[in-house]
Write a protein that holds these residues in place. Structure first.
Motif, PDB file in Angstrom:
ATOM      1  N   VAL A   1       0.841  -1.201   0.000  1.00 45.81           N
ATOM      2  CA  VAL A   1       0.000   0.000   0.000  1.00 45.81           C
ATOM      3  C   VAL A   1       0.874   1.249   0.000  1.00 45.81           C
ATOM      4  CG1 VAL A   1      -1.648   1.341   1.376  1.00 45.81           C
ATOM      5  CG2 VAL A   1      -2.009  -1.103   1.036  1.00 45.81           C
ATOM      6  N   VAL A   2       1.918   1.266   0.823  1.00 49.56           N
ATOM      7  CA  VAL A   2       2.822   2.424   0.859  1.00 49.56           C
ATOM      8  C   VAL A   2       3.460   2.633  -0.520  1.00 49.56           C
ATOM      9  CG1 VAL A   2       4.966   3.356   1.838  1.00 49.56           C
ATOM     10  CG2 VAL A   2       3.278   2.256   3.331  1.00 49.56           C
ATOM     11  N   LYS A   3       3.926   1.571  -1.148  1.00 54.98           N
ATOM     12  CA  LYS A   3       4.544   1.698  -2.474  1.00 54.98           C
ATOM     13  C   LYS A   3       3.540   2.238  -3.489  1.00 54.98           C
ATOM     14  CE  LYS A   3       6.902  -0.786  -6.197  1.00 54.98           C
ATOM     15  NZ  LYS A   3       6.400   0.193  -7.140  1.00 54.98           N
ATOM     16  N   ARG A   4       2.339   1.699  -3.477  1.00 53.83           N
ATOM     17  CA  ARG A   4       1.335   2.157  -4.438  1.00 53.83           C
ATOM     18  C   ARG A   4       0.944   3.616  -4.184  1.00 53.83           C
ATOM     19  NH1 ARG A   4      -3.385  -0.375  -4.280  1.00 53.83           N
ATOM     20  NH2 ARG A   4      -3.013  -1.569  -2.388  1.00 53.83           N
ATOM     21  N   ALA A   5       0.923   4.027  -2.906  1.00 52.35           N
ATOM     22  CA  ALA A   5       0.626   5.424  -2.576  1.00 52.35           C
ATOM     23  C   ALA A   5       1.734   6.345  -3.100  1.00 52.35           C
ATOM     24  CB  ALA A   5       0.448   5.586  -1.068  1.00 52.35           C
ATOM     25  N   VAL A   6       2.982   5.938  -2.915  1.00 51.06           N
ATOM     26  CA  VAL A   6       4.108   6.718  -3.443  1.00 51.06           C
ATOM     27  C   VAL A   6       4.027   6.777  -4.971  1.00 51.06           C
ATOM     28  CG1 VAL A   6       6.624   6.756  -3.745  1.00 51.06           C
ATOM     29  CG2 VAL A   6       5.643   6.298  -1.484  1.00 51.06           C
ATOM     30  N   ASP A   7       3.740   5.656  -5.596  1.00 43.52           N
ATOM     31  CA  ASP A   7       3.635   5.626  -7.063  1.00 43.52           C
ATOM     32  C   ASP A   7       2.530   6.552  -7.561  1.00 43.52           C
ATOM     33  OD1 ASP A   7       5.711   3.797  -7.162  1.00 43.52           O
ATOM     34  OD2 ASP A   7       4.402   2.059  -7.508  1.00 43.52           O
ATOM     35  N   ALA A   8       1.415   6.616  -6.835  1.00 46.49           N
ATOM     36  CA  ALA A   8       0.301   7.482  -7.234  1.00 46.49           C
ATOM     37  C   ALA A   8       0.717   8.954  -7.216  1.00 46.49           C
ATOM     38  CB  ALA A   8      -0.909   7.252  -6.337  1.00 46.49           C
ATOM     39  N   VAL A   9       1.503   9.325  -6.213  1.00 51.15           N
ATOM     40  CA  VAL A   9       1.990  10.706  -6.134  1.00 51.15           C
ATOM     41  C   VAL A   9       3.050  10.953  -7.208  1.00 51.15           C
ATOM     42  CG1 VAL A   9       3.185  12.395  -4.675  1.00 51.15           C
ATOM     43  CG2 VAL A   9       1.405  10.931  -3.693  1.00 51.15           C
TER      44      VAL A   9
END
Length: 97
Positions: free
Chosen positions: A53-61
């Motif tokens: 989830v943290v990785k996907r959140a960073v990728d979204a930003v």
């Protein structure tokens, strides 16, 4: 595990609400217990699912920011579930005495 993290979009100017909202949306759609305040988003679950989830959140930003800063703090306590709630409840009980 409980992870509190903050994602900072860099190179997008002063207004960062829209890029940060992209990260929070990923967290909320994950289905994991989570909470967002003015400084951090906290999420609870197993290592692999939380870190995903943290990785996907960073990728979204990163889709809208040329550079992304990440601050992460983790509480690794095997066998504990609902730690986001129970830790605060324990604190409140001590404050009531």
């Amino acid at each position: 595990m409980i992870v509190a993290f903050s994602i900072t979009p860099l190179g997008v100017g002063e207004g960062v609400a829209e890029p940060v909202a992209r990260a929070v949306k990923v967290v909320r759609e994950s289905g994991l217990p989570n909470r967002t305040d003015a400084m951090f988003t906290t999420v609870e679950g197993e290592w692999d699912e939380v870190m995903d989830v943290v990785k996907r959140a960073v990728d979204a930003v990163a889709e809208v920011a040329p550079r992304v800063g990440l601050v992460l703090k983790a509480d690794l306590r095997p066998g504990v579930t609902d730690g986001m709630t129970s830790k605060v409840e324990s604190l409140e009980q001590h404050l009531d005495h």
